[in-house]
Design a protein around this motif. Sequence first.
Motif, PDB file in Angstrom:
ATOM      1  N   SER A   1       1.078  -1.097  -0.453  1.00 22.25           N
ATOM      2  CA  SER A   1       0.191   0.015  -0.173  1.00 22.25           C
ATOM      3  C   SER A   1       0.713   0.919   0.130  1.00 22.25           C
ATOM      4  O   SER A   1       0.197   2.601  -0.336  1.00 22.25           O
ATOM      5  N   TYR A   2       2.289   1.414   0.279  1.00 25.17           N
ATOM      6  CA  TYR A   2       3.120   2.954  -0.101  1.00 25.17           C
ATOM      7  C   TYR A   2       3.686   2.523  -0.932  1.00 25.17           C
ATOM      8  O   TYR A   2       4.117   1.564  -1.910  1.00 25.17           O
ATOM      9  N   PRO A   3       3.635   3.858  -1.793  1.00 22.25           N
ATOM     10  CA  PRO A   3       4.119   5.009  -1.926  1.00 22.25           C
ATOM     11  C   PRO A   3       5.747   4.337  -2.226  1.00 22.25           C
ATOM     12  O   PRO A   3       5.788   4.551  -0.858  1.00 22.25           O
ATOM     13  N   MET A   4       6.727   4.092  -3.170  1.00 20.61           N
ATOM     14  CA  MET A   4       8.287   4.276  -2.252  1.00 20.61           C
ATOM     15  C   MET A   4       9.150   5.280  -3.129  1.00 20.61           C
ATOM     16  O   MET A   4       8.988   5.188  -4.723  1.00 20.61           O
TER      17      MET A   4
ATOM     18  N   VAL B   1       2.395   8.840  -7.093  1.00 19.23           N
ATOM     19  CA  VAL B   1       3.849   8.428  -7.065  1.00 19.23           C
ATOM     20  C   VAL B   1       4.967  10.167  -6.622  1.00 19.23           C
ATOM     21  O   VAL B   1       5.332  10.859  -7.663  1.00 19.23           O
ATOM     22  N   PRO B   2       5.316  10.147  -5.460  1.00 22.68           N
ATOM     23  CA  PRO B   2       6.252  11.048  -5.114  1.00 22.68           C
ATOM     24  C   PRO B   2       7.177  11.561  -5.318  1.00 22.68           C
ATOM     25  O   PRO B   2       8.102  10.552  -5.350  1.00 22.68           O
ATOM     26  N   VAL B   3       7.727  12.605  -5.283  1.00 19.32           N
ATOM     27  CA  VAL B   3       8.807  13.292  -6.115  1.00 19.32           C
ATOM     28  C   VAL B   3       9.778  13.966  -5.089  1.00 19.32           C
ATOM     29  O   VAL B   3      11.120  14.234  -5.687  1.00 19.32           O
TER      30      VAL B   3
ATOM     31  N   ALA C   1       9.878   5.582   1.909  1.00 22.80           N
ATOM     32  CA  ALA C   1       8.329   5.205   2.092  1.00 22.80           C
ATOM     33  C   ALA C   1       6.837   5.609   2.208  1.00 22.80           C
ATOM     34  O   ALA C   1       7.528   7.365   3.674  1.00 22.80           O
ATOM     35  N   ARG C   2       6.130   6.075   1.505  1.00 23.86           N
ATOM     36  CA  ARG C   2       5.226   7.511   2.025  1.00 23.86           C
ATOM     37  C   ARG C   2       3.569   5.875   3.042  1.00 23.86           C
ATOM     38  O   ARG C   2       3.759   5.408   1.734  1.00 23.86           O
ATOM     39  N   ARG C   3       2.658   7.082   3.692  1.00 21.70           N
ATOM     40  CA  ARG C   3       1.734   5.233   4.207  1.00 21.70           C
ATOM     41  C   ARG C   3       1.061   6.352   3.280  1.00 21.70           C
ATOM     42  O   ARG C   3      -0.029   5.069   3.001  1.00 21.70           O
ATOM     43  N   ASP C   4       0.481   7.358   2.623  1.00 20.38           N
ATOM     44  CA  ASP C   4      -0.561   7.433   1.896  1.00 20.38           C
ATOM     45  C   ASP C   4      -0.631   6.898   0.442  1.00 20.38           C
ATOM     46  O   ASP C   4      -0.178   7.348  -0.203  1.00 20.38           O
ATOM     47  N   ALA C   5      -1.005   6.124  -0.079  1.00 22.21           N
ATOM     48  CA  ALA C   5      -1.453   5.706  -1.533  1.00 22.21           C
ATOM     49  C   ALA C   5      -1.926   6.944  -2.598  1.00 22.21           C
ATOM     50  O   ALA C   5      -1.199   6.466  -4.401  1.00 22.21           O
TER      51      ALA C   5
END
Length: 131
Positions: free
Chosen positions: A32-35, A111-113, A99-103
Amino acid sequence: QPRLVESGGGLVQAGDSLRLSCLVESVRFFSSYPMGWFRQAPGKEREFVAAISWDGGSSEYADSVKGEFFISRDNTKSTLFLQMNNLKPEDTAVYYCAARRDAVVRGVSVVPVSASEYDYWGQGTQVTVSS
């Protein structure tokens, strides 16, 4: 609290390849984590390298690594990868996975940069590329 453990760094020559791994421990839902991967060279700010959505369906890359670095994930093994090809001396840095909690934000898979968008970080692995 998830624990992120990077591995795979080392000393290589220009033109070589390396594959970094990031094992995420103590987490129930790694899938569930974006990475993302970031790097920090001596005397420089931490910079974005690559990121991947929770399901691996989307990815983003820094312009400096496009076409040479490839991010992937194995959700069955709670592991993130970064395949780095044709390494250059300017790729020398400590590489961190995050890792980010909120997908999903407002119904969109993220897709966090930006480093500020991530909640958990590893300790880093050193990559040194000699010329």
